[in-house]
Write a protein that holds these residues in place. Structure first.
Motif, PDB file in Angstrom:
ATOM      1  N   ALA A  96       0.804  -1.222   0.000  1.00  0.00           N
ATOM      2  CA  ALA A  96       0.000   0.000   0.000  1.00  0.00           C
ATOM      3  C   ALA A  96       0.833   1.267   0.000  1.00  0.00           C
ATOM      4  CB  ALA A  96      -0.939   0.006   1.211  1.00  0.00           C
ATOM      5  N   CYS A  97       2.083   1.192   0.452  1.00  0.00           N
ATOM      6  CA  CYS A  97       2.868   2.422   0.597  1.00  0.00           C
ATOM      7  C   CYS A  97       3.100   3.111  -0.743  1.00  0.00           C
ATOM      8  CB  CYS A  97       4.200   2.149   1.302  1.00  0.00           C
ATOM      9  SG  CYS A  97       5.388   1.192   0.371  1.00  0.00           S
ATOM     10  N   ILE A  98       2.978   2.373  -1.830  1.00  0.00           N
ATOM     11  CA  ILE A  98       3.150   3.003  -3.138  1.00  0.00           C
ATOM     12  C   ILE A  98       2.010   3.975  -3.429  1.00  0.00           C
ATOM     13  CG2 ILE A  98       1.877   1.303  -4.524  1.00  0.00           C
ATOM     14  CD1 ILE A  98       4.153   1.480  -6.581  1.00  0.00           C
ATOM     15  N   THR A  99       0.888   3.832  -2.743  1.00  0.00           N
ATOM     16  CA  THR A  99      -0.260   4.722  -2.968  1.00  0.00           C
ATOM     17  C   THR A  99      -0.302   5.865  -1.960  1.00  0.00           C
ATOM     18  OG1 THR A  99      -1.784   3.526  -1.489  1.00  0.00           O
ATOM     19  CG2 THR A  99      -1.568   2.716  -3.759  1.00  0.00           C
ATOM     20  N   TRP A 100       0.689   5.954  -1.078  1.00  0.00           N
ATOM     21  CA  TRP A 100       0.646   6.911   0.020  1.00  0.00           C
ATOM     22  C   TRP A 100       1.463   8.174  -0.230  1.00  0.00           C
ATOM     23  CZ3 TRP A 100       1.541   2.795   4.377  1.00  0.00           C
ATOM     24  CH2 TRP A 100       0.336   2.115   4.609  1.00  0.00           C
ATOM     25  N   GLU A 101       1.804   8.462  -1.464  1.00  0.00           N
ATOM     26  CA  GLU A 101       2.628   9.642  -1.736  1.00  0.00           C
ATOM     27  C   GLU A 101       1.969  10.914  -1.213  1.00  0.00           C
ATOM     28  OE1 GLU A 101       4.708  12.001  -5.499  1.00  0.00           O
ATOM     29  OE2 GLU A 101       3.773  10.039  -5.805  1.00  0.00           O
ATOM     30  N   SER A 102       0.703  11.094  -1.510  1.00  0.00           N
ATOM     31  CA  SER A 102      -0.006  12.293  -1.056  1.00  0.00           C
ATOM     32  C   SER A 102      -0.127  12.312   0.461  1.00  0.00           C
ATOM     33  CB  SER A 102      -1.401  12.356  -1.693  1.00  0.00           C
ATOM     34  OG  SER A 102      -1.304  12.511  -3.085  1.00  0.00           O
ATOM     35  N   PHE A 103      -0.379  11.156   1.066  1.00  0.00           N
ATOM     36  CA  PHE A 103      -0.473  11.069   2.516  1.00  0.00           C
ATOM     37  C   PHE A 103       0.852  11.457   3.170  1.00  0.00           C
ATOM     38  CE2 PHE A 103      -0.086   8.174   6.314  1.00  0.00           C
ATOM     39  CZ  PHE A 103      -0.882   8.937   7.148  1.00  0.00           C
ATOM     40  N   ILE A 104       1.964  10.971   2.624  1.00  0.00           N
ATOM     41  CA  ILE A 104       3.278  11.306   3.170  1.00  0.00           C
ATOM     42  C   ILE A 104       3.538  12.802   3.041  1.00  0.00           C
ATOM     43  CG2 ILE A 104       5.765  10.971   2.867  1.00  0.00           C
ATOM     44  CD1 ILE A 104       5.143   8.077   2.029  1.00  0.00           C
ATOM     45  N   GLU A 105       3.152  13.378   1.904  1.00  0.00           N
ATOM     46  CA  GLU A 105       3.285  14.830   1.729  1.00  0.00           C
ATOM     47  C   GLU A 105       2.518  15.578   2.818  1.00  0.00           C
ATOM     48  OE1 GLU A 105       2.393  16.625  -1.973  1.00  0.00           O
ATOM     49  OE2 GLU A 105       3.612  15.245  -3.153  1.00  0.00           O
ATOM     50  N   ASP A 106       1.291  15.165   3.063  1.00  0.00           N
ATOM     51  CA  ASP A 106       0.462  15.827   4.061  1.00  0.00           C
ATOM     52  C   ASP A 106       1.062  15.689   5.463  1.00  0.00           C
ATOM     53  OD1 ASP A 106      -1.380  16.570   2.115  1.00  0.00           O
ATOM     54  OD2 ASP A 106      -2.535  14.732   2.330  1.00  0.00           O
ATOM     55  N   VAL A 107       1.592  14.517   5.767  1.00  0.00           N
ATOM     56  CA  VAL A 107       2.195  14.303   7.077  1.00  0.00           C
ATOM     57  C   VAL A 107       3.426  15.186   7.242  1.00  0.00           C
ATOM     58  CG1 VAL A 107       3.370  12.623   8.551  1.00  0.00           C
ATOM     59  CG2 VAL A 107       1.307  11.957   7.324  1.00  0.00           C
ATOM     60  N   LEU A 108       4.227  15.291   6.204  1.00  0.00           N
ATOM     61  CA  LEU A 108       5.406  16.154   6.268  1.00  0.00           C
ATOM     62  C   LEU A 108       5.011  17.615   6.498  1.00  0.00           C
ATOM     63  CD1 LEU A 108       7.607  14.577   3.464  1.00  0.00           C
ATOM     64  CD2 LEU A 108       8.216  14.784   5.875  1.00  0.00           C
ATOM     65  N   GLU A 109       3.914  18.039   5.877  1.00  0.00           N
ATOM     66  CA  GLU A 109       3.437  19.407   6.101  1.00  0.00           C
ATOM     67  C   GLU A 109       3.004  19.608   7.547  1.00  0.00           C
ATOM     68  OE1 GLU A 109       3.279  22.266   4.249  1.00  0.00           O
ATOM     69  OE2 GLU A 109       4.666  21.122   2.996  1.00  0.00           O
ATOM     70  N   LEU A 110       2.365  18.599   8.109  1.00  0.00           N
ATOM     71  CA  LEU A 110       1.955  18.689   9.512  1.00  0.00           C
ATOM     72  C   LEU A 110       3.167  18.710  10.445  1.00  0.00           C
ATOM     73  CD1 LEU A 110      -1.066  16.202   9.486  1.00  0.00           C
ATOM     74  CD2 LEU A 110      -1.172  18.686   9.711  1.00  0.00           C
TER      75      LEU A 110
END
Length: 236
Positions: A96-110
């Motif tokens: 699933a981590c291949i689909t989490w690019e946007s999620f990782i971006e959002d977490v980094l912003e937080l």
């Protein structure tokens, strides 16, 4: 250009985490049955070897043998199910981590926003040791917020595994950037610059950690198989 296929929702920490968790559960649903079958195979093999090479030669009274066998088989069943679930969860994280690019971006912003609240100026140099503490603490605080949205025990276990892997990946990448920065101080605004490179590094670390853990789980399963074959073919 990257296209975000996720549904348009309010970008709150809860929604961000639930979207990522939903993607994980979709993969887990597909991965669970094959791993459950593998766990069942390990259970049946170990149960047979235990009965044939331990209980039967002991010549215990029928009642005692039944109780002892039940205890062994209950233990093996619980361990086999736990193994199957753990392996399926790690497999799902890796897939699933291949689909989490946007999620990782959002977490980094937080994480960046959390860091901003802890220091006076993101553009000023900060001692590396202090920067490590601030960044590591910010990662923990952000991901702890995500961990509050798991009321069910089963989901709590899966999300804890996800958050643990993500915490390890984020901290590893950010701390490595701090260490590699020139000089004795680091500019935290530059630490979070180059979003695509940063997201890619976190993704690779997450995939690496999940692959390593999955390999260890598979190796443990293979070790049980080898041990059982040893009993069958060498201790006849």
């Amino acid at each position: 250009m990257k296209t975000d296929s996720r549904p348009a929702v309010s970008p709150t920490p809860q929604n961000l985490f639930l979207l990522a968790l939903g993607e994980l559960l979709v993969v887990l649903r597909k991965a669970f049955l094959p791993h459950l079958a593998a766990g069942l195979g390990l259970f049946l093999m170990t149960a047979y070897v235990t009965y044939a090479f331990l209980l039967q030669p002991a010549h215990l009274p029928a009642g005692v043998a039944a109780v002892v066998a039940g205890m062994f088989f209950a233990l093996y069943g619980a361990l086999a199910f736990a193994y199957a679930l753990a392996a399926a969860c790690v497999f799902a994280i890796r897939a699933a981590c291949i689909t989490w690019e946007s999620f990782i971006e959002d977490v980094l912003e937080l994480v960046k926003a959390k860091v901003t609240t802890k220091i006076d100026n993101m553009n000023e140099g900060l001692a590396k040791d202090q920067a490590k503490v601030v960044v590591a603490g910010s990662v923990e605080e952000v991901l702890n917020v995500f961990g509050r949205y798991n009321p069910k025990s089963f989901i709590r276990g899966i999300s804890a595994l996800l958050l643990g892997a993500l915490t390890l990946a984020l901290r590893s990448v950010l701390i490595a950037r701090i260490v590699k920065a020139a000089g004795t101080t680091v500019n935290l605004s530059k630490l979070f610059a180059g979003r695509a490179t940063l997201v890619g590094a976190v993704f690779l670390n997450l995939r690496f950690f999940s692959t390593l853990l999955l390999s260890l789980l598979y190796a443990a399963g293979a070790g049980v198989v080898v041990l059982n074959f040893f009993f069958v073919f060498w201790l006849k």
